[in-house]
Design a protein around this motif. Structure first.
Motif, PDB file in Angstrom:
ATOM      1  N   ILE A   1       0.837  -1.207   0.000  1.00 28.51           N
ATOM      2  CA  ILE A   1       0.000   0.000   0.000  1.00 28.51           C
ATOM      3  C   ILE A   1       0.870   1.254   0.000  1.00 28.51           C
ATOM      4  N   ILE A   2       1.907   1.272   0.812  1.00 25.83           N
ATOM      5  CA  ILE A   2       2.816   2.424   0.852  1.00 25.83           C
ATOM      6  C   ILE A   2       3.509   2.577  -0.499  1.00 25.83           C
ATOM      7  N   ARG A   3       3.960   1.451  -1.086  1.00 25.85           N
ATOM      8  CA  ARG A   3       4.623   1.503  -2.399  1.00 25.85           C
ATOM      9  C   ARG A   3       3.673   2.054  -3.457  1.00 25.85           C
ATOM     10  N   MET A   4       2.425   1.566  -3.446  1.00 20.92           N
ATOM     11  CA  MET A   4       1.438   2.025  -4.428  1.00 20.92           C
ATOM     12  C   MET A   4       1.197   3.529  -4.298  1.00 20.92           C
ATOM     13  N   ASN A   5       1.043   4.012  -3.062  1.00 16.75           N
ATOM     14  CA  ASN A   5       0.815   5.446  -2.857  1.00 16.75           C
ATOM     15  C   ASN A   5       2.014   6.284  -3.280  1.00 16.75           C
ATOM     16  N   THR A   6       3.222   5.816  -2.963  1.00 15.08           N
ATOM     17  CA  THR A   6       4.436   6.545  -3.337  1.00 15.08           C
ATOM     18  C   THR A   6       4.586   6.590  -4.851  1.00 15.08           C
ATOM     19  N   VAL A   7       4.364   5.443  -5.496  1.00 17.24           N
ATOM     20  CA  VAL A   7       4.443   5.389  -6.962  1.00 17.24           C
ATOM     21  C   VAL A   7       3.434   6.352  -7.576  1.00 17.24           C
ATOM     22  N   ALA A   8       2.214   6.381  -7.045  1.00 18.42           N
ATOM     23  CA  ALA A   8       1.185   7.275  -7.589  1.00 18.42           C
ATOM     24  C   ALA A   8       1.602   8.739  -7.463  1.00 18.42           C
TER      25      ALA A   8
ATOM     26  N   ILE B   1       4.621   9.979  -7.368  1.00 14.23           N
ATOM     27  CA  ILE B   1       5.743  10.251  -8.269  1.00 14.23           C
ATOM     28  C   ILE B   1       5.268  10.280  -9.719  1.00 14.23           C
ATOM     29  N   GLU B   2       4.417   9.323 -10.095  1.00 14.72           N
ATOM     30  CA  GLU B   2       3.887   9.308 -11.463  1.00 14.72           C
ATOM     31  C   GLU B   2       3.026  10.535 -11.738  1.00 14.72           C
ATOM     32  N   ASP B   3       2.214  10.932 -10.766  1.00 15.57           N
ATOM     33  CA  ASP B   3       1.363  12.117 -10.941  1.00 15.57           C
ATOM     34  C   ASP B   3       2.193  13.377 -11.174  1.00 15.57           C
ATOM     35  N   ALA B   4       3.434  13.378 -10.676  1.00 15.26           N
ATOM     36  CA  ALA B   4       4.331  14.520 -10.871  1.00 15.26           C
ATOM     37  C   ALA B   4       5.061  14.448 -12.211  1.00 15.26           C
ATOM     38  N   GLY B   5       4.798  13.402 -13.006  1.00 13.75           N
ATOM     39  CA  GLY B   5       5.364  13.328 -14.343  1.00 13.75           C
ATOM     40  C   GLY B   5       6.600  12.452 -14.502  1.00 13.75           C
ATOM     41  N   TYR B   6       6.966  11.731 -13.470  1.00 16.17           N
ATOM     42  CA  TYR B   6       8.124  10.842 -13.556  1.00 16.17           C
ATOM     43  C   TYR B   6       7.682   9.443 -13.976  1.00 16.17           C
ATOM     44  N   ASP B   7       8.590   8.691 -14.577  1.00 16.79           N
ATOM     45  CA  ASP B   7       8.370   7.276 -14.821  1.00 16.79           C
ATOM     46  C   ASP B   7       8.875   6.532 -13.593  1.00 16.79           C
ATOM     47  N   VAL B   8       8.245   5.396 -13.266  1.00 17.45           N
ATOM     48  CA  VAL B   8       8.582   4.685 -12.039  1.00 17.45           C
ATOM     49  C   VAL B   8       8.751   3.193 -12.283  1.00 17.45           C
ATOM     50  N   LEU B   9       9.781   2.639 -11.672  1.00 17.71           N
ATOM     51  CA  LEU B   9       9.948   1.192 -11.546  1.00 17.71           C
ATOM     52  C   LEU B   9       9.742   0.858 -10.079  1.00 17.71           C
ATOM     53  N   GLU B  10       9.282  -0.363  -9.794  1.00 14.98           N
ATOM     54  CA  GLU B  10       9.026  -0.763  -8.417  1.00 14.98           C
ATOM     55  C   GLU B  10       9.815  -2.010  -8.049  1.00 14.98           C
ATOM     56  N   ALA B  11      10.268  -2.048  -6.794  1.00 15.35           N
ATOM     57  CA  ALA B  11      10.899  -3.244  -6.238  1.00 15.35           C
ATOM     58  C   ALA B  11      10.406  -3.391  -4.804  1.00 15.35           C
ATOM     59  N   CYS B  12      10.253  -4.647  -4.353  1.00 14.36           N
ATOM     60  CA  CYS B  12       9.760  -4.873  -2.987  1.00 14.36           C
ATOM     61  C   CYS B  12      10.888  -5.177  -2.015  1.00 14.36           C
TER      62      CYS B  12
END
Length: 117
Positions: free
Chosen positions: A13-20, A22-33
């Protein structure tokens, strides 16, 4: 081309919110757990410009150790470290690492990312 940010967070949930954020600010995002997955991505994606990581994670290393590995292998990458329970002294973090205490605001996260060029 958009700037690529790697988000390393074991809590979905924290990862999803953080990714959102960053993406909303116009960056591309990769995720790792975890840090192991993050290192694999660092080795396969030379276009990663910033790494945002939690400190406490399962795996062979925590987020602080990951930051040191990234600083050694990819010196220009912007490093952002976060935790709600641990506040490492500046002398334990790699040079030029931004620390954010959880829960961090979208503004503080995006301010830290503005260092990416």
């Amino acid at each position: 081309m958009a700037i690529l940010v790697l988000v390393v967070e074991d809590e979905p949930i924290i990862r999803m919110n953080t990714v959102a954020m960053i993406e909303d600010a116009g960056y591309d995002v990769l995720e790792a757990c975890n840090a192991d997955d993050a290192m694999a991505l660092m080795e396969s994606r030379p276009d990663i410009a910033a790494v945002f990581s939690d400190i406490e994670m399962p795996g062979s290393m925590d987020g602080l150790a990951l930051m040191h590995e990234v600083r050694i292998g990819w010196p220009p990458v912007v490093l952002i470290l976060a935790s709600g329970r641990i506040t490492p002294p500046a002398c334990e973090m790699p040079n030029d690492t931004t620390f954010l205490r959880k829960p961090y605001s979208e503004t503080s996260l995006l301010d830290a990312l503005h260092a990416v060029h």
